[in-house]
Design a protein around this motif. Structure first.
Motif, PDB file in Angstrom:
ATOM      1  N   TYR A   1       9.035  -6.996   2.549  1.00  0.00           N
ATOM      2  CA  TYR A   1       8.692  -7.409   3.623  1.00  0.00           C
ATOM      3  C   TYR A   1       9.364  -6.581   5.018  1.00  0.00           C
ATOM      4  O   TYR A   1       8.894  -7.739   5.729  1.00  0.00           O
ATOM      5  CB  TYR A   1       9.503  -8.793   3.967  1.00  0.00           C
ATOM      6  N   SER A   2       9.584  -6.117   4.771  1.00  0.00           N
ATOM      7  CA  SER A   2       9.938  -5.336   6.029  1.00  0.00           C
ATOM      8  C   SER A   2       9.099  -5.386   6.861  1.00  0.00           C
ATOM      9  O   SER A   2       7.885  -4.565   6.565  1.00  0.00           O
ATOM     10  CB  SER A   2      10.702  -4.006   5.462  1.00  0.00           C
ATOM     11  N   GLU A   3       8.618  -5.063   8.277  1.00  0.00           N
ATOM     12  CA  GLU A   3       8.034  -5.227   9.276  1.00  0.00           C
ATOM     13  C   GLU A   3       7.940  -3.104   9.166  1.00  0.00           C
ATOM     14  O   GLU A   3       6.786  -3.049  10.128  1.00  0.00           O
ATOM     15  CB  GLU A   3       7.596  -5.457  10.463  1.00  0.00           C
ATOM     16  N   LYS A   4       8.716  -2.550   9.321  1.00  0.00           N
ATOM     17  CA  LYS A   4       8.365  -1.331   9.047  1.00  0.00           C
ATOM     18  C   LYS A   4       7.548  -0.726   7.405  1.00  0.00           C
ATOM     19  O   LYS A   4       7.800  -1.737   6.218  1.00  0.00           O
ATOM     20  CB  LYS A   4       9.822  -0.358   8.884  1.00  0.00           C
ATOM     21  N   GLU A   5       7.550   0.716   7.625  1.00  0.00           N
ATOM     22  CA  GLU A   5       6.156   1.236   6.085  1.00  0.00           C
ATOM     23  C   GLU A   5       7.421   1.066   5.609  1.00  0.00           C
ATOM     24  O   GLU A   5       8.517   1.448   6.051  1.00  0.00           O
ATOM     25  CB  GLU A   5       5.651   2.137   6.564  1.00  0.00           C
ATOM     26  N   ALA A   6       6.792   0.736   4.085  1.00  0.00           N
ATOM     27  CA  ALA A   6       8.431   1.709   3.228  1.00  0.00           C
ATOM     28  C   ALA A   6       8.188   2.493   2.680  1.00  0.00           C
ATOM     29  O   ALA A   6       7.293   3.394   3.190  1.00  0.00           O
ATOM     30  CB  ALA A   6       7.652   0.527   1.529  1.00  0.00           C
ATOM     31  N   ASN A   7       9.239   3.423   2.209  1.00  0.00           N
ATOM     32  CA  ASN A   7       9.292   4.637   2.114  1.00  0.00           C
ATOM     33  C   ASN A   7       8.423   5.014   0.777  1.00  0.00           C
ATOM     34  O   ASN A   7       9.127   4.147  -0.134  1.00  0.00           O
ATOM     35  CB  ASN A   7      10.805   5.112   2.583  1.00  0.00           C
TER      36      ASN A   7
ATOM     37  N   ARG B   1       0.723  -0.988  -0.236  1.00  0.00           N
ATOM     38  CA  ARG B   1      -0.184   0.598  -0.124  1.00  0.00           C
ATOM     39  C   ARG B   1       0.522   1.264  -0.057  1.00  0.00           C
ATOM     40  O   ARG B   1       1.012   2.184  -0.946  1.00  0.00           O
ATOM     41  CB  ARG B   1      -1.295  -0.301   0.926  1.00  0.00           C
ATOM     42  N   SER B   2       2.156   1.236   0.934  1.00  0.00           N
ATOM     43  CA  SER B   2       3.014   2.318   1.527  1.00  0.00           C
ATOM     44  C   SER B   2       3.489   2.503  -0.152  1.00  0.00           C
ATOM     45  O   SER B   2       3.212   3.691  -0.786  1.00  0.00           O
ATOM     46  CB  SER B   2       4.076   2.360   1.724  1.00  0.00           C
TER      47      SER B   2
ATOM     48  N   ARG C   1       4.608   6.047  -5.533  1.00  0.00           N
ATOM     49  CA  ARG C   1       4.775   5.997  -7.117  1.00  0.00           C
ATOM     50  C   ARG C   1       5.496   7.065  -7.125  1.00  0.00           C
ATOM     51  O   ARG C   1       3.642   7.832  -6.662  1.00  0.00           O
ATOM     52  CB  ARG C   1       4.746   4.989  -7.034  1.00  0.00           C
ATOM     53  N   ILE C   2       5.652   7.882  -8.186  1.00  0.00           N
ATOM     54  CA  ILE C   2       5.799   8.786  -8.969  1.00  0.00           C
ATOM     55  C   ILE C   2       5.030   8.650 -10.405  1.00  0.00           C
ATOM     56  O   ILE C   2       6.302   8.399 -10.501  1.00  0.00           O
ATOM     57  CB  ILE C   2       6.320   9.930  -8.911  1.00  0.00           C
TER      58      ILE C   2
END
Length: 85
Positions: free
Chosen positions: A79-85, A18-19, A24-25
């Motif tokens: 797979y990171s448990e932190k939100e992607a930037n 989702r993030s 994305r641009i």
């Protein structure tokens, strides 16, 4: 197939999908992401993307790989448990 949940979710990647989709641009809509997944040979529609992002759908490994490619994320990032930037 038994589907387990982890912290109340059926996948780890939904939050990052989702993030990445939104950041994305230009941003991708759920339908555009679903269409790109179909082009990669996965049976997807907007509802499938919605269920993945909300954690209500299991995501197969080949689907994770395709999502990462489309969203330009490494497998580590998706797979990171932190939100992607």
């Amino acid at each position: 197939m038994k589907v387990y949940s982890y912290k109340g979710r059926k996948n780890l990647v939904g939050v990052n999908v989702r993030s990445a989709r939104r950041h994305r641009i230009p941003a991708l809509t759920q339908q555009q992401l679903a269409d790109a997944m179909v082009e990669k040979g996965c049976e997807f529609d907007r509802f499938t993307v919605m269920r993945i992002e909300s954690g209500d759908r299991f995501v197969a490994d080949y689907e994770v790989k395709a999502l990462a490619e489309i969203l330009d994320l490494s497998l580590e990032e998706i797979y990171s448990e932190k939100e992607a930037n």
